[in-house]
Design a protein around this motif. Sequence first.
Motif, PDB file in Angstrom:
ATOM      1  N   ASN A 140      -3.010   4.677  -9.451  1.00 27.69           N
ATOM      2  CA  ASN A 140      -2.399   3.489  -9.408  1.00 27.69           C
ATOM      3  C   ASN A 140      -1.735   3.132  -8.124  1.00 27.69           C
ATOM      4  OD1 ASN A 140      -2.573   3.541 -12.460  1.00 27.69           O
ATOM      5  ND2 ASN A 140      -0.462   4.984 -12.737  1.00 27.69           N
ATOM      6  N   THR A 141      -1.429   4.181  -7.255  1.00 25.38           N
ATOM      7  CA  THR A 141      -0.922   3.558  -6.119  1.00 25.38           C
ATOM      8  C   THR A 141      -2.094   2.924  -5.305  1.00 25.38           C
ATOM      9  OG1 THR A 141       0.555   5.525  -6.193  1.00 25.38           O
ATOM     10  CG2 THR A 141      -0.364   4.728  -3.922  1.00 25.38           C
ATOM     11  N   LEU A 142      -3.315   3.548  -5.402  1.00 24.63           N
ATOM     12  CA  LEU A 142      -4.467   2.896  -4.614  1.00 24.63           C
ATOM     13  C   LEU A 142      -4.692   1.550  -5.081  1.00 24.63           C
ATOM     14  CD1 LEU A 142      -6.733   6.033  -4.368  1.00 24.63           C
ATOM     15  CD2 LEU A 142      -5.579   4.832  -2.365  1.00 24.63           C
ATOM     16  N   GLU A 143      -4.502   1.227  -6.446  1.00 25.74           N
ATOM     17  CA  GLU A 143      -4.727   0.043  -7.178  1.00 25.74           C
ATOM     18  C   GLU A 143      -3.591  -0.840  -6.536  1.00 25.74           C
ATOM     19  OE1 GLU A 143      -6.996  -1.572  -9.191  1.00 25.74           O
ATOM     20  OE2 GLU A 143      -7.925   0.377  -8.761  1.00 25.74           O
ATOM     21  N   ALA A 144      -2.473  -0.561  -6.498  1.00 25.68           N
ATOM     22  CA  ALA A 144      -1.206  -1.591  -5.914  1.00 25.68           C
ATOM     23  C   ALA A 144      -1.569  -1.607  -4.435  1.00 25.68           C
ATOM     24  CB  ALA A 144      -0.161  -0.835  -6.219  1.00 25.68           C
ATOM     25  N   LEU A 145      -2.010  -0.716  -3.569  1.00 25.92           N
ATOM     26  CA  LEU A 145      -2.175  -0.899  -2.198  1.00 25.92           C
ATOM     27  C   LEU A 145      -3.255  -1.693  -1.972  1.00 25.92           C
ATOM     28  CD1 LEU A 145      -1.422   2.843  -0.985  1.00 25.92           C
ATOM     29  CD2 LEU A 145       0.261   0.684  -0.874  1.00 25.92           C
ATOM     30  N   VAL A 146      -4.432  -1.781  -2.911  1.00 25.07           N
ATOM     31  CA  VAL A 146      -5.485  -2.499  -2.602  1.00 25.07           C
ATOM     32  C   VAL A 146      -5.112  -4.095  -2.945  1.00 25.07           C
ATOM     33  CG1 VAL A 146      -7.785  -3.052  -3.592  1.00 25.07           C
ATOM     34  CG2 VAL A 146      -7.497  -0.735  -2.997  1.00 25.07           C
ATOM     35  N   ASP A 147      -4.442  -4.248  -4.096  1.00 26.07           N
ATOM     36  CA  ASP A 147      -3.933  -5.492  -4.455  1.00 26.07           C
ATOM     37  C   ASP A 147      -3.025  -6.293  -3.342  1.00 26.07           C
ATOM     38  OD1 ASP A 147      -5.210  -5.429  -6.563  1.00 26.07           O
ATOM     39  OD2 ASP A 147      -3.454  -4.941  -8.040  1.00 26.07           O
ATOM     40  N   ALA A 148      -2.377  -5.340  -2.603  1.00 26.79           N
ATOM     41  CA  ALA A 148      -1.329  -5.850  -1.766  1.00 26.79           C
ATOM     42  C   ALA A 148      -2.102  -5.937  -0.251  1.00 26.79           C
ATOM     43  CB  ALA A 148      -0.112  -4.993  -1.488  1.00 26.79           C
ATOM     44  N   GLY A 149      -3.496  -5.697  -0.146  1.00 27.06           N
ATOM     45  CA  GLY A 149      -4.016  -5.986   0.767  1.00 27.06           C
ATOM     46  C   GLY A 149      -3.914  -4.628   1.989  1.00 27.06           C
ATOM     47  N   ALA A 150      -3.168  -3.567   1.686  1.00 23.99           N
ATOM     48  CA  ALA A 150      -3.089  -2.524   2.510  1.00 23.99           C
ATOM     49  C   ALA A 150      -4.049  -1.763   2.761  1.00 23.99           C
ATOM     50  CB  ALA A 150      -1.511  -2.044   2.227  1.00 23.99           C
ATOM     51  N   VAL A 151      -4.746  -1.463   1.683  1.00 24.29           N
ATOM     52  CA  VAL A 151      -5.849  -0.614   1.537  1.00 24.29           C
ATOM     53  C   VAL A 151      -7.112  -1.418   1.266  1.00 24.29           C
ATOM     54  CG1 VAL A 151      -6.891   1.428   0.289  1.00 24.29           C
ATOM     55  CG2 VAL A 151      -4.383   1.493   1.287  1.00 24.29           C
ATOM     56  N   ASN A 152      -8.227  -0.664   1.769  1.00 21.87           N
ATOM     57  CA  ASN A 152      -9.672  -1.487   1.409  1.00 21.87           C
ATOM     58  C   ASN A 152     -10.309  -0.597   0.304  1.00 21.87           C
ATOM     59  OD1 ASN A 152      -9.228  -3.510   3.113  1.00 21.87           O
ATOM     60  ND2 ASN A 152     -10.185  -2.401   4.814  1.00 21.87           N
ATOM     61  N   ARG A 153     -10.789  -1.172  -0.523  1.00 20.29           N
ATOM     62  CA  ARG A 153     -11.768  -0.229  -1.581  1.00 20.29           C
ATOM     63  C   ARG A 153     -13.302  -0.304  -1.180  1.00 20.29           C
ATOM     64  NH1 ARG A 153     -10.757  -2.761  -6.069  1.00 20.29           N
ATOM     65  NH2 ARG A 153      -9.368  -1.435  -7.025  1.00 20.29           N
ATOM     66  N   LEU A 154     -13.994   0.920  -0.685  1.00 17.64           N
ATOM     67  CA  LEU A 154     -15.299   0.904  -0.508  1.00 17.64           C
ATOM     68  C   LEU A 154     -16.182   1.181  -1.519  1.00 17.64           C
ATOM     69  CD1 LEU A 154     -15.097   2.445   2.980  1.00 17.64           C
ATOM     70  CD2 LEU A 154     -14.803   0.248   2.279  1.00 17.64           C
ATOM     71  N   THR A 155     -17.148   0.280  -2.095  1.00 21.55           N
ATOM     72  CA  THR A 155     -17.955   0.673  -2.998  1.00 21.55           C
ATOM     73  C   THR A 155     -19.543   0.963  -2.618  1.00 21.55           C
ATOM     74  OG1 THR A 155     -18.176  -1.732  -3.457  1.00 21.55           O
ATOM     75  CG2 THR A 155     -16.574  -0.335  -4.791  1.00 21.55           C
ATOM     76  N   ILE A 156     -19.555   1.392  -1.389  1.00 22.40           N
ATOM     77  CA  ILE A 156     -20.880   1.550  -0.928  1.00 22.40           C
ATOM     78  C   ILE A 156     -21.657   3.078  -1.269  1.00 22.40           C
ATOM     79  CG2 ILE A 156     -20.072   0.391   1.429  1.00 22.40           C
ATOM     80  CD1 ILE A 156     -19.932   2.732   2.843  1.00 22.40           C
ATOM     81  N   ASP A 157     -20.811   3.932  -1.673  1.00 22.83           N
ATOM     82  CA  ASP A 157     -21.401   5.060  -2.488  1.00 22.83           C
ATOM     83  C   ASP A 157     -21.382   4.937  -3.855  1.00 22.83           C
ATOM     84  OD1 ASP A 157     -22.043   7.796  -3.138  1.00 22.83           O
ATOM     85  OD2 ASP A 157     -20.773   8.672  -1.345  1.00 22.83           O
ATOM     86  N   ALA A 158     -22.726   4.989  -4.544  1.00 23.62           N
ATOM     87  CA  ALA A 158     -22.637   4.828  -5.877  1.00 23.62           C
ATOM     88  C   ALA A 158     -22.041   5.946  -6.534  1.00 23.62           C
ATOM     89  CB  ALA A 158     -24.170   4.737  -6.436  1.00 23.62           C
TER      90      ALA A 158
END
Length: 137
Positions: A56-74
């Motif tokens: 949940n924390t990561l979701e909130a931080l990604v939405d706020a632009g504070a954290v990037n989500r990387l989807t390079i590793d399947a």
Amino acid sequence: MEKMLERLREKKVKATPQRLAVLEYLRSGYIHPSAEEIYKKLKPLCPSLSLATVYNTLEALVDAGAVNRLTIDARRTNYEYGRAPHAHFLCRVCGEIYDMPIRRAGAAVLRGHKIEKTWQYHQGVCRKCLKSPQKKI
Ligand SMILES: [Zn+2]
Ligand SMILES: [Zn+2]
């Protein structure tokens, strides 16, 4: 960090102790951990932390632009502190992700369009794995 806290305030994301712990951990190095890895690292420091809270924390931080989500590793989703745009190199042997400077080629081909986000990544075998005789490459 101050700037980041300001951004969280702007986005109306409450800076709870758990959120700050996750953000501080990501900021502490050029690392790209998964949610599970973050959880394992922080659990001894914040005993009340749950894996669901980390997600949940990561979701909130990604939405706020504070954290990037990387989807390079399947195989897993990785997260990193929201630094300036850069490229990534994924080692297919150990799964480690390395930061690289971004190459801005090809923008001219898109004349008239506006690039808002760029994901650039490379895959291969890292230096450590190339040097390790035990690893099958
Ligand atoms: Zn490697
Ligand atoms: Zn990175």
